[in-house]
Design a protein around this motif. Structure first.
Motif, PDB file in Angstrom:
ATOM      1  N   CYS A 527      26.864  -3.330  50.583  1.00 51.01           N
ATOM      2  CA  CYS A 527      27.146  -1.907  50.389  1.00 51.01           C
ATOM      3  C   CYS A 527      28.572  -1.565  50.833  1.00 51.01           C
ATOM      4  O   CYS A 527      29.270  -0.755  50.185  1.00 51.01           O
ATOM      5  CB  CYS A 527      26.127  -1.060  51.138  1.00 51.01           C
ATOM      6  N   LYS A 541      28.932  -3.642  40.011  1.00 50.92           N
ATOM      7  CA  LYS A 541      27.671  -3.637  40.760  1.00 50.92           C
ATOM      8  C   LYS A 541      27.532  -4.967  41.503  1.00 50.92           C
ATOM      9  O   LYS A 541      27.962  -6.016  40.996  1.00 50.92           O
ATOM     10  CB  LYS A 541      26.504  -3.447  39.793  1.00 50.92           C
ATOM     11  N   SER A 543      24.759  -7.641  43.368  1.00 54.55           N
ATOM     12  CA  SER A 543      23.342  -8.024  43.392  1.00 54.55           C
ATOM     13  C   SER A 543      23.074  -8.894  44.611  1.00 54.55           C
ATOM     14  O   SER A 543      23.796  -9.871  44.859  1.00 54.55           O
ATOM     15  CB  SER A 543      22.997  -8.802  42.109  1.00 54.55           C
ATOM     16  N   ILE A 560      17.423  -0.045  53.195  1.00 59.36           N
ATOM     17  CA  ILE A 560      18.220   0.020  51.960  1.00 59.36           C
ATOM     18  C   ILE A 560      18.734   1.438  51.736  1.00 59.36           C
ATOM     19  O   ILE A 560      19.908   1.648  51.428  1.00 59.36           O
ATOM     20  CB  ILE A 560      17.364  -0.446  50.758  1.00 59.36           C
ATOM     21  N   ILE A 564      22.812   2.548  51.805  1.00 59.88           N
ATOM     22  CA  ILE A 564      23.463   3.238  50.686  1.00 59.88           C
ATOM     23  C   ILE A 564      24.105   4.538  51.160  1.00 59.88           C
ATOM     24  O   ILE A 564      25.257   4.862  50.816  1.00 59.88           O
ATOM     25  CB  ILE A 564      22.439   3.504  49.566  1.00 59.88           C
ATOM     26  N   PRO A 571      23.438   4.649  44.341  1.00 59.10           N
ATOM     27  CA  PRO A 571      22.373   3.629  44.357  1.00 59.10           C
ATOM     28  C   PRO A 571      22.426   2.677  43.185  1.00 59.10           C
ATOM     29  O   PRO A 571      22.061   1.507  43.319  1.00 59.10           O
ATOM     30  CB  PRO A 571      21.086   4.474  44.336  1.00 59.10           C
ATOM     31  N   ASN A 572      22.885   3.144  42.003  1.00 60.70           N
ATOM     32  CA  ASN A 572      22.898   2.256  40.844  1.00 60.70           C
ATOM     33  C   ASN A 572      23.995   1.204  40.904  1.00 60.70           C
ATOM     34  O   ASN A 572      24.144   0.402  39.989  1.00 60.70           O
ATOM     35  CB  ASN A 572      22.997   3.062  39.544  1.00 60.70           C
ATOM     36  N   LEU A 574      23.969  -0.933  43.366  1.00 59.80           N
ATOM     37  CA  LEU A 574      23.307  -2.023  44.102  1.00 59.80           C
ATOM     38  C   LEU A 574      22.145  -2.552  43.274  1.00 59.80           C
ATOM     39  O   LEU A 574      21.424  -1.786  42.624  1.00 59.80           O
ATOM     40  CB  LEU A 574      22.788  -1.519  45.449  1.00 59.80           C
ATOM     41  N   GLU A 575      21.982  -3.859  43.297  1.00 54.97           N
ATOM     42  CA  GLU A 575      20.866  -4.482  42.576  1.00 54.97           C
ATOM     43  C   GLU A 575      20.146  -5.456  43.514  1.00 54.97           C
ATOM     44  O   GLU A 575      20.778  -6.105  44.356  1.00 54.97           O
ATOM     45  CB  GLU A 575      21.380  -5.241  41.348  1.00 54.97           C
ATOM     46  N   VAL A 597      12.399   1.669  45.207  1.00 61.49           N
ATOM     47  CA  VAL A 597      13.851   1.485  45.064  1.00 61.49           C
ATOM     48  C   VAL A 597      14.328   1.955  43.702  1.00 61.49           C
ATOM     49  O   VAL A 597      15.457   2.448  43.560  1.00 61.49           O
ATOM     50  CB  VAL A 597      14.266   0.005  45.310  1.00 61.49           C
ATOM     51  N   VAL A 602      18.252   2.114  42.412  1.00 63.03           N
ATOM     52  CA  VAL A 602      18.640   0.708  42.557  1.00 63.03           C
ATOM     53  C   VAL A 602      17.980  -0.096  41.445  1.00 63.03           C
ATOM     54  O   VAL A 602      16.789   0.066  41.172  1.00 63.03           O
ATOM     55  CB  VAL A 602      18.215   0.172  43.939  1.00 63.03           C
TER      56      VAL A 602
END
Length: 718
Positions: A527, A541, A543, A560, A564, A571-572, A574-575, A597, A602
């Protein structure tokens, strides 16, 4: 034969007959009325003739004729048989014997002994059920103490609630420091050892430690590795009072798996053991499986050592047996144990001993001269027998595994205790493999185990020492060439300069639970990297991989969310990546986590797809965005038509479910062209870039002509 001899032997309720010839027998003694049902003429006419009305007796008399013809002394036994005569039930046992050339048959009605034995067995079963309640009680107390001790590192602040728990329970409780010094011992513990001594006159925890170290070879391993343990101890107090004790040991660990406390739970099970000792079979044989128990096994092991002939010991441990009991219940676990023994027994050679030495643990002494390869072959047969599904009464089934450790006498050790300690070390090492395996003790194994313990200790301080680093491997859109995201890969650079590969330290972290705090560091650091990329204007992004242990962490979702928010990212960006195995093994927990999530925004990716699980139903049910084709299929896709077919099927299936497809391990232009031609969405591999340190990854982004730039992202919405 004199009647007094029978009485001296304790054979009172019996009938005695002397052989006249091969068809006629004279009555010597027949006072019991039950003989009238079996042989009506025996009491009145003082004789009987064969054949009789009992085929069981006639069959035994034929065996007796052969015995009398060839034997000069001794006796043979018919075993117990049932007779139903005129609605009367008889349980009979017969002996054929000789005395000074005369031949005798003794028929004994054992119905009372049988009923007494059944009563004894029933009492044993009831007491064993009571023992199960003791185990449940211990587990309950352990969970309460574990929750309290994990709430605060300051023991003084929680001393009062802890005292309230342990003072009221009738289970003996000792709370010890990491170096096994006493912090608290409750009244029940003192009462268990001696109700008449004051606290200043005895220290129960010392007695427990001494008994554990003396009676179990795994003592050193349990303490050094911080493992849970449960078993039985025998305490002999001079001048001869004995007591059996059920001991359960639980380490309490902090986030980084440092032991903060030891909890010892102790219960008196003397009543159970004394009842078992009143029946020789129950003394030496396991009540559930009817095979030799731990006590009989150790007697035989000591005897084998004293014989000074080479032999092997195999230590068998059921994989994840505790989890089976938790999911299906102890009664189902017992059924699996019984069926497993039935599967294994046919593979045990005559003269070898097969014993149950613990809840899910067994041992084999291979008495005959065999080679190490023959032991390995036997181990694989037992593993094959164990991995077949076990079907439960409710129609469901479960699967287990079997880890086997082995040691050789006298090559590895010349005494029983050390031999079992080495076999235990071997099976402990075998447990580290994901699949069932056979592991032999060796010096290399000992050194490898010491290496694992050393790395485990070093892992506990790796985060605070800033020894971890995240490398990033880009994933490119195969159509545009744009870097859409990157996989975060963990690297460990020790302070002494040694670089430990993830293949070596990740399994250790997973097995010890250290993967939970390490995984949190990875999420937090990823993050932070996303935030830095945002401020540099890059849209990428990241992962991160989740392990099975992390999925079981009830605080993961909140962590999590917090990471964030603290990093002020969307949030989008992070994967989460999960393997197929995690989906199958932890479906309920995975479903909840992924649902939550996804509500955050996410995205979710399934890693290593197609490598061993049939997960199509899970893909349809779970909130998933991407699947990653495992590199093993990509590697040979140009030359292997099967791999081509598998990849095409995965792409078609994924797209029909509206999922994106990512190919791992792309190393050649031919591979990329095939994937692009067949509408694979993204790819990662050495063709594009190796995993890079963060600074080099930023340089890679800046050098990419197609990379999109963005304005710094808005913070996480409140």
């Amino acid at each position: 034969m004199k009647l007094s001899l029978f009485k001296a032997l304790g054979i009172i309720d019996c009938c005695i007959f002397k052989r006249i010839d091969d068809q006629h027998f004279e009555t010597v003694y027949a006072e019991s009325e039950w003989i009238d049902l079996l042989l009506p003429s025996a009491r009145d006419n003082k004789r009987f003739t064969i054949p009789t009305d009992s085929p069981f007796l006639d069959d035994f008399l034929m065996q007796a004729e052969e015995f009398w013809e060839y034997a000069d002394y001794g006796k043979i036994d018919s075993g117990v048989w049932n007779e139903e005569v005129e609605n009367n039930e008889l349980k009979l046992n017969a002996y054929a014997s000789m005395d000074k050339g005369d031949c005798y048959i003794v028929v004994h009605n054992v119905i009372e002994q049988f009923q007494q034995r059944q009563k004894t067995l029933q009492l044993a079963r009831e007491l064993l059920l009571s023992n199960d309640k003791i185990v449940a009680q211990q587990e309950y107390v352990h969970q309460r103490l574990d929750d309290m001790l994990n709430q605060s590192s300051d023991l003084k602040s929680i001393q009062q609630p802890i005292n309230e728990v342990i003072e009221k329970t009738d289970i003996g409780v000792a709370i010890l420091s990491p170096n096994l010094q006493p912090i608290s011992q409750n009244p029940a513990l003192y009462s268990l050892f001696d109700a008449h001594l004051t606290r200043s006159e005895t220290q129960p925890y010392k007695i427990i430690l001494q008994l554990f170290e003396k009676q179990y070879p795994e003592f050193e391993r349990v303490i050094s590795t911080g493992s849970r343990w449960s078993g039985e101890l025998f305490w002999l107090k001079p001048p001869g009072t004995g007591k059996w004790i059920k001991l359960s040991i639980y380490p309490v660990k902090a986030d980084f798996q440092q032991i903060t406390h030891w909890v010892f739970l102790v219960s008196d099970i003397s009543q159970v053991k004394h009842l078992l000792q009143n029946n020789e079979k129950l003394t030496y044989y396991d009540a559930l499986t009817d095979i030799p128990n731990r006590q009989y096994f150790w007697m035989q092991l000591e005897q084998s050592v004293s014989n000074a002939l080479p032999f092997y010991v195999l230590y068998l441990d059921i994989k994840n047996f505790k989890r089976i009991n938790e999911i299906h219940g102890h009664s189902r676990g017992d059924q699996i144990i019984k069926e497993l023994v039935e599967r294994i027994t046919p593979h045990i050679s005559e003269g070898d001993m097969f014993a149950r030495i613990g809840g899910g643990e067994f041992a084999i002494i291979r008495q005959k001269t065999v080679t190490e390869q023959q032991c390995i072959d036997l181990g694989h047969k037992l593993i094959d027998a164990a991995v077949q599904p076990f079907y439960l009464p409710n129609g469901t089934h479960c699967e287990i595994g079997l880890n086997i450790g082995a040691a050789s006498f006298p090559r590895d050790a010349d005494d029983a205790e050390t031999l079992m300690k080495f076999a235990d070390l071997a099976v402990f090492n075998a447990k580290k493999a994901s699949k069932s395996s056979v592991q032999f003790y060796s010096q290399e194994l000992k050194e490898a185990s010491q290496r694992i313990i050393e790395l485990e200790n070093a892992l506990q301080s790796a985060i605070t020492n800033h020894e971890f680093e995240l490398f990033l491997q880009p994933m490119l859109d195969l159509t545009s060439g744009t870097i859409l995201k990157a996989e975060a890969l963990l690297r460990w650079n020790r302070l002494d300069g040694e670089r430990i590969g993830p293949d070596e330290f990740i399994p250790i972290a997973e097995q010890t639970g250290l993967i939970v705090p390490i995984g949190k560091w990875v999420i937090s650091r990823a993050c932070e990297m996303i935030s830095t990329l945002n401020h540099r204007g890059y849209s990428c992004k990241l992962s991160v991989n989740l392990s099975p242990r992390q999925i079981s962490d009830r605080h993961l979702l909140e962590f999590i969310r917090g990471s964030i928010q603290n990093s002020h990212i969307l949030p989008n960006q992070l994967e989460l990546e999960l393997t197929e195995g995690v989906l199958v093994d932890n479906y309920d927990k995975v479903q909840y986590l992924l649902t939550e999530v996804r509500k955050l925004g996410v995205s979710v990716s399934i890693d290593d797809f197609g490598t061993g699980y049939s997960s199509l139903s899970y893909l349809k049910k779970l909130p998933i965005d991407h699947i990653k084709i495992d590199r093993s299929f990509v590697q040979d896709l140009v030359s292997d038509e099967n791999d081509k077919a598998i990849i095409l099927a995965i792409i078609a299936m994924a797209h029909s479910l509206k999922l994106n497809v990512i190919a791992e391990g792309v190393e050649t232009e031919l591979q990329r062209n095939f994937l692009q031609l067949n509408h694979c969405n993204l790819a990662q591999g050495y063709l594009f870039s190796r995993p890079l340190p963060f600074a080099q990854f930023c340089d890679y982004l800046s050098a990419s002509p197609t990379q999109k730039l963005i304005t710094p992202s808005a913070p996480f919405p409140e």
